[in-house]
Write an enzyme that holds these catalytic residues in place. Structure first.
Site, PDB file in Angstrom:
ATOM      1  N   LYS A 157       0.812  -1.225   0.000  1.00 49.22           N
ATOM      2  CA  LYS A 157       0.000   0.000   0.000  1.00 49.22           C
ATOM      3  C   LYS A 157       0.842   1.270   0.000  1.00 49.22           C
ATOM      4  O   LYS A 157       2.028   1.252   0.318  1.00 49.22           O
ATOM      5  CB  LYS A 157      -0.989  -0.029   1.167  1.00 49.22           C
ATOM      6  CG  LYS A 157      -2.157  -0.979   0.839  1.00 49.22           C
ATOM      7  CD  LYS A 157      -3.282  -0.938   1.825  1.00 49.22           C
ATOM      8  CE  LYS A 157      -4.384  -1.881   1.329  1.00 49.22           C
ATOM      9  NZ  LYS A 157      -5.435  -2.077   2.330  1.00 49.22           N
ATOM     10  N   ARG A 210      -3.391 -10.078   5.268  1.00 48.58           N
ATOM     11  CA  ARG A 210      -3.736 -10.159   3.844  1.00 48.58           C
ATOM     12  C   ARG A 210      -2.532  -9.690   3.034  1.00 48.58           C
ATOM     13  O   ARG A 210      -2.042  -8.578   3.245  1.00 48.58           O
ATOM     14  CB  ARG A 210      -4.953  -9.265   3.608  1.00 48.58           C
ATOM     15  CG  ARG A 210      -5.568  -9.340   2.235  1.00 48.58           C
ATOM     16  CD  ARG A 210      -6.836  -8.477   2.203  1.00 48.58           C
ATOM     17  NE  ARG A 210      -7.401  -8.398   0.872  1.00 48.58           N
ATOM     18  CZ  ARG A 210      -6.992  -7.545  -0.052  1.00 48.58           C
ATOM     19  NH1 ARG A 210      -6.027  -6.700   0.203  1.00 48.58           N
ATOM     20  NH2 ARG A 210      -7.549  -7.538  -1.252  1.00 48.58           N
TER      21      ARG A 210
HETATM   22  C1  7PM Z   1      -6.177  -0.308  -4.932  1.00 49.23           C
HETATM   23  C2  7PM Z   1      -6.068   0.128  -3.614  1.00 49.23           C
HETATM   24  C3  7PM Z   1      -6.453  -1.626  -5.213  1.00 49.23           C
HETATM   25  C4  7PM Z   1      -6.241  -0.736  -2.593  1.00 49.23           C
HETATM   26  C5  7PM Z   1      -6.603  -2.492  -4.199  1.00 49.23           C
HETATM   27  C6  7PM Z   1      -6.506  -2.053  -2.891  1.00 49.23           C
HETATM   28  C7  7PM Z   1      -8.127  -4.500   1.960  1.00 49.23           C
HETATM   29  C8  7PM Z   1      -9.168  -5.322   1.545  1.00 49.23           C
HETATM   30  C9  7PM Z   1      -8.361  -4.274  -0.159  1.00 49.23           C
HETATM   31  C10 7PM Z   1      -7.792  -4.443   3.348  1.00 49.23           C
HETATM   32  C11 7PM Z   1      -9.547  -6.028   3.689  1.00 49.23           C
HETATM   33  C12 7PM Z   1      -5.517  -3.992  -1.845  1.00 49.23           C
HETATM   34  C13 7PM Z   1      -6.622  -2.957  -1.773  1.00 49.23           C
HETATM   35  N1  7PM Z   1      -7.617  -3.871   0.880  1.00 49.23           N
HETATM   36  N2  7PM Z   1      -9.874  -6.085   2.390  1.00 49.23           N
HETATM   37  N3  7PM Z   1      -9.307  -5.166   0.226  1.00 49.23           N
HETATM   38  N4  7PM Z   1      -8.545  -5.234   4.165  1.00 49.23           N
HETATM   39  N5  7PM Z   1     -10.225  -6.769   4.565  1.00 49.23           N
HETATM   40  O1  7PM Z   1      -4.404  -3.628  -1.445  1.00 49.23           O
HETATM   41  O2  7PM Z   1      -6.900  -3.727   3.802  1.00 49.23           O
HETATM   42  O3  7PM Z   1      -5.734  -5.086  -2.331  1.00 49.23           O
HETATM   43  S1  7PM Z   1      -8.206  -3.732  -1.764  1.00 49.23           S
END
Ligand code: 7PM
Length: 276
Positions: free
Chosen positions: A218, A252
Site C-alpha cells: 500500500k 492479507r
Molecule cells: C487499490 C487500492 C487496489 C487498494 C486495491 C486495494 C483490503 C481489503 C483491499 C484491506 C480487507 C488492496 C486494496 N484492501 N480487504 N481489500 N482489508 N479486509 O491492497 O486492507 O488489495 S483492496
C-alpha cells in the site's frame, strides 16, 4: 487456532490476494484467464497461504463501482477454479448481497467487505449465509476517501466504528464468533493515520474480536520507502511482522511466500513467551 465457525486457521494466518479485476493497482490484469487464476492459486497454496481472498471489484482510491453482473462474471469462474485446486478456505471480497449469496453457494467460507455490511441487504445476506465476515473500516467511499481525510483520534474513531458494526451484526442475527475486524489501511487515511493505526493494533480489537490487516504494497509503504508498488515487498513484510507481533490473526498479502516465512519467525518467538 482461529475458529470462525465455517473457517478454522492456524494463527497468524496469511490470506493470499487473488484479484480478478482488470484495474487493481499492483497486479491488475495479470490473473484474469482461468489458467492464470489456477496458476496463481496453486502458487499461493504451495507458499503456505491459509485463506485465498478473491476480489472482483476494485476499491482503488478514486475508483467507481462495477455492476453486480460484471462482478459475478469475474469472481464466480475464479471461485470454481480455486475450488478445483485446493480445499483452502475462500474469502470473497465484495460488498454486494447478490455476490455474497452466489459465492457462499459456490463454497466461499468468508465475506470480506470493505463496507462492513453497510450496503442495503448485506447484513441480512450475511446472517442468512452463516459464513465468517471481515468488517473493515473505510472513511467515505473509494472515489473520494483520500481527499484530505481528518480524524480527532484515528485509533479510537476506527475502533468505535468497528465496535458499532459488530453490534449491528449481532442485532441482525450474526453470531459474533464469526466476525473479524480490520482497520482498513489506506481507506480514507493519510500515511500518518496508517502509521498510527499500525502502532496501536491492540486497541482495534473491537468487542474483543480477532484482527485482519491488509498493508501489502500500500501507498503508506511507498511514502515511507520511496518505492514503487512492485518494489514494496520488504516493507510489506516488515509491516506484516509488526502486525503479527501485536497478535494480529490474519494478514492479507500479495507476497505469500515471504510473508509466511517472516511470520514463522514471529510465531516461534511469541511461542517462546517473549512479549515483543
Ligand atoms: C487499490 C487500492 C487496489 C487498494 C486495491 C486495494 C483490503 C481489503 C483491499 C484491506 C480487507 C488492496 C486494496 N484492501 N480487504 N481489500 N482489508 N479486509 O491492497 O486492507 O488489495 S483492496
Amino acid at each position: 487456532m482461529l475458529d470462525l465457525g465455517s473457517l478454522r486457521v492456524p494463527v497468524p494466518a496469511v490470506m493470499g490476494i487473488l484479484n480478478v479485476t482488470p484495474d487493481s493497482f499492483s497486479d491488475g490484469g495479470h490473473f484474469l484467464t482461468p489458467d492464470s487464476v489456477r496458476r496463481q492459486a496453486e502458487k499461493m497454496v504451495r507458499e503456505g497461504a491459509a485463506i485465498i481472498d478473491i476480489g472482483g471489484e476494485s476499491t482503488r482510491p478514486g475508483s467507481g463501482g462495477v455492476s453486480e453482473q460484471e462482478e459475478l462474471d469475474r469472481v464466480m469462474p475464479a471461485i470454481e477454479v480455486v475450488r478445483a485446486v485446493t480445499d483452502l478456505p475462500i474469502s470473497i471480497d465484495t460488498s454486494k448481497p447478490g455476490v455474497m449469496r452466489a459465492a457462499a453457494g459456490a463454497g466461499a467460507a468468508m465475506i470480506n467487505d470493505v463496507y462492513a455490511l453497510q450496503a442495503d441487504g448485506a447484513l441480512a445476506a450475511a446472517a442468512e449465509l452463516r459464513v465468517a465476515v471481515c468488517l473493515m473500516h473505510m472513511r467515505g467511499a473509494p472515489r473520494t476517501m483520500q481527499d484530505n481525510p481528518e480524524y480527532g483520534d484515528v485509533v479510537s474513531e476506527v475502533a468505535d466504528f468497528l465496535g458499532a458494526r459488530v453490534d449491528a451484526c449481532i442485532a441482525a442475527g450474526i453470531d459474533s464468533r464469526r466476525l473479524v475486524v480490520d482497520p482498513g489501511f489506506g481507506f480514507g487515511k493519510t500515511p500518518g493515520h496508517n502509521v498510527e493505526l499500525l502502532a496501536n493494533l491492540r486497541q482495534l480489537r473491537a468487542r474483543g474480536r480477532p484482527l485482519l490487516v491488509g498493508i501489502s504494497r500500500k501507498s503508506m509503504l511507498g511514502v515511507l520507502t520511496g518505492k514503487a508498488t512492485d518494489e514494496r515487498m520488504p516493507a510489506s513484510v516488515a509491516a506484516a511482522v509488526l502486525a503479527a507481533a501485536q497478535g494480529v490473526e490474519i494478514i492479507r498479502a500479495h507476497d505469500v511466500q515471504a510473508t509466511v516465512d517472516a511470520l514463522k519467525v514471529v510465531q516461534a518467538v511469541m511461542a517462546a513467551g517473549r512479549n515483543l
